[in-house]
Design an enzyme around this catalytic site. Structure first.
Site, PDB file in Angstrom:
ATOM      1  N   GLY A 160     -17.249  42.966  36.804  1.00 41.22           N
ATOM      2  CA  GLY A 160     -16.248  41.896  36.921  1.00 41.22           C
ATOM      3  C   GLY A 160     -14.819  42.393  36.781  1.00 41.22           C
ATOM      4  N   ASN A 189     -24.228  38.938  40.423  1.00 39.17           N
ATOM      5  CA  ASN A 189     -22.934  39.613  40.212  1.00 39.17           C
ATOM      6  C   ASN A 189     -21.863  39.089  41.165  1.00 39.17           C
ATOM      7  OD1 ASN A 189     -24.631  42.828  40.076  1.00 39.17           O
ATOM      8  ND2 ASN A 189     -24.296  41.384  38.411  1.00 39.17           N
ATOM      9  N   ARG A 192     -18.314  37.097  40.971  1.00 38.32           N
ATOM     10  CA  ARG A 192     -17.061  37.657  40.447  1.00 38.32           C
ATOM     11  C   ARG A 192     -16.839  39.134  40.781  1.00 38.32           C
ATOM     12  NH1 ARG A 192     -21.147  37.353  37.433  1.00 38.32           N
ATOM     13  NH2 ARG A 192     -21.754  39.010  35.999  1.00 38.32           N
ATOM     14  N   CYS A 307     -24.254  38.366  25.752  1.00 43.04           N
ATOM     15  CA  CYS A 307     -23.544  38.380  27.021  1.00 43.04           C
ATOM     16  C   CYS A 307     -24.420  37.845  28.141  1.00 43.04           C
ATOM     17  CB  CYS A 307     -23.088  39.789  27.347  1.00 43.04           C
ATOM     18  SG  CYS A 307     -22.194  40.514  25.981  1.00 43.04           S
TER      19      CYS A 307
END
Ligand SMILES: [Zn+2]
Length: 387
Positions: A160, A189, A192, A307
């Site tokens: 990112g 993914n 971003r 996360c």
């Protein structure tokens, strides 16, 4: 009508000359004198006096005011043999410059005397067009662009944050960009991570990054490091880089990077993102403050944000990564005020930037008082947040 020779003789009698030996003494004991090489590009690229500015004769009058604003500043001009510089010294006198000397004998005598010189890098015709919006900024100019082309930046993570920062750094002409990532492109993914694309799902991220960055700017060399950084390989990975852009998504990498960069004296542009909020700061080459001044130890695994489950607004890393690229470029060119000692926090929902002052912690385990950095032991913390 005077002949060229008699005209030149008269001009030389009216201006001041300086010998190459005296100029060499100025190099050894600088007194603020500006040395200006007024030769043509094909002569300049063969070699020039270290520290000299290059303003070709044809541009001297139009560019001298930007290069040397003060009319009483000491200036030495040189050309190949000392004639063009004598005529140019006269021209600068007429522009109001009061302390201009011409180097007698010019570059020829300088080189034959065995005095030091360097072979300058110059922008090719294509590069002059590609980077023209940079070079027309006096703060960057051709010299700043050449610095960027000769620079090496390591992006930790091709995700990112690494996507926008690497893209803009490649566009800016940073000559070598290293990408550290051991992952492959996943469709989750793409919300971003704009280095990658739908057809590259399954491809190694470093390969996808190389394709995108080289497609944008073939001047860029991409060094691929398809590894996870550990205490075993960190020095090998970091070797030779001028700046690290930290887009790591996990605590172990951030601590390892901080400790290794402190030992090696490499500045780190750090950012992290969470949901709608991003943070960025610069840890300077000499540390002080460093990441451990902020967070001395990683949180215990059960308190670390997971996360995997935490969402993130897709454009947020875009903004933070572009800020990281900006800081890296400033560090490399040596302009502006770096974001060191300051933590900038961006709240995307409220569209607000806040700034906190960061201070060095005298008790910091890695940059505190009395810490011998050569003795810092690298630690591989347990991986508790992999994505
Ligand atoms: Zn510290």
């Amino acid at each position: 009508m005077p002949s060229y020779q008699s005209y030149l003789k008269r001009i030389k009698s009216e201006i001041q000359e300086i010998t190459p030996q005296q100029v060499k003494e100025l190099l050894d004991r600088p007194d603020g004198t500006r040395i200006i090489d007024i030769r043509e590009e094909n002569e300049y690229v063969q070699g020039s006096i270290p520290g000299a500015s290059w303003i070709p004769r044809g541009f001297l009058e139009s560019r001298i005011e930007d290069a040397v604003p003060r009319r009483d500043a000491p200036i030495v001009l040189y050309c190949a043999g000392g004639n063009r510089s004598a005529l140019s010294a006269r021209a600068l006198h007429e522009l109001g410059y009061t302390n201009v000397k011409s180097m007698s004998g010019g570059w020829g005598v300088w080189k034959r005397s065995g005095y030091p010189f360097h072979v300058p890098v110059v922008l090719s015709a294509d590069q002059q067009v590609r980077y023209s919006r940079h070079t027309m900024l006096p703060e960057i100019g051709e010299a700043g662009q050449i610095k960027l082309l000769e620079s090496k930046v390591l992006c930790l993570g091709a995700g990112g944050l690494g996507s926008p920062s690497a893209l803009y750094m490649a566009a800016a002409g940073i000559g070598t960009i290293g990408m550290v990532d051991d992952d492959v492109v996943d469709s989750s993914n793409l919300q971003r991570q704009i280095l990658h694309s739908t057809e590259r799902v399954g491809m190694a991220k470093v390969d996808s990054a190389e394709k995108t960055l080289r497609g944008l700017n073939p001047d860029v060399t991409v060094n691929k490091h398809p590894v996870r950084m550990t205490s075993e390989n960190v020095f090998e990975v970091l070797a030779g880089y001028d700046v690290v852009v930290d887009g790591a998504d996990n605590f172990p990498s951030r601590y390892l990077l901080n400790d290794a960069c402190l030992k090696m004296g490499i500045p780190v542009v750090h950012s992290s993102i969470f949901r709608f909020e991003g943070q960025i700061t610069v840890f300077p080459a000499q540390g002080q403050p460093c990441y451990r001044c902020l967070y001395p130890e990683p949180p215990p695994p059960d308190e670390a944000p997971s996360c995997q489950e935490a969402g993130v607004l897709g454009v947020l890393p875009g903004i933070m990564g572009v800020l990281q690229a900006t800081e890296a470029i400033k560090l490399l060119v040596g302009i502006g005020e770096p974001l060191s000692g300051r933590l900038l926090i961006y709240d995307a929902l409220r569209t607000k930037f806040r700034e906190l002052k960061l201070r060095r912690d005298p008790k910091c385990p890695t940059c505190g008082d009395g810490v011998d950095r050569s003795k810092i032991e690298l630690i591989d913390y347990v991986q508790f947040c992999t994505r």
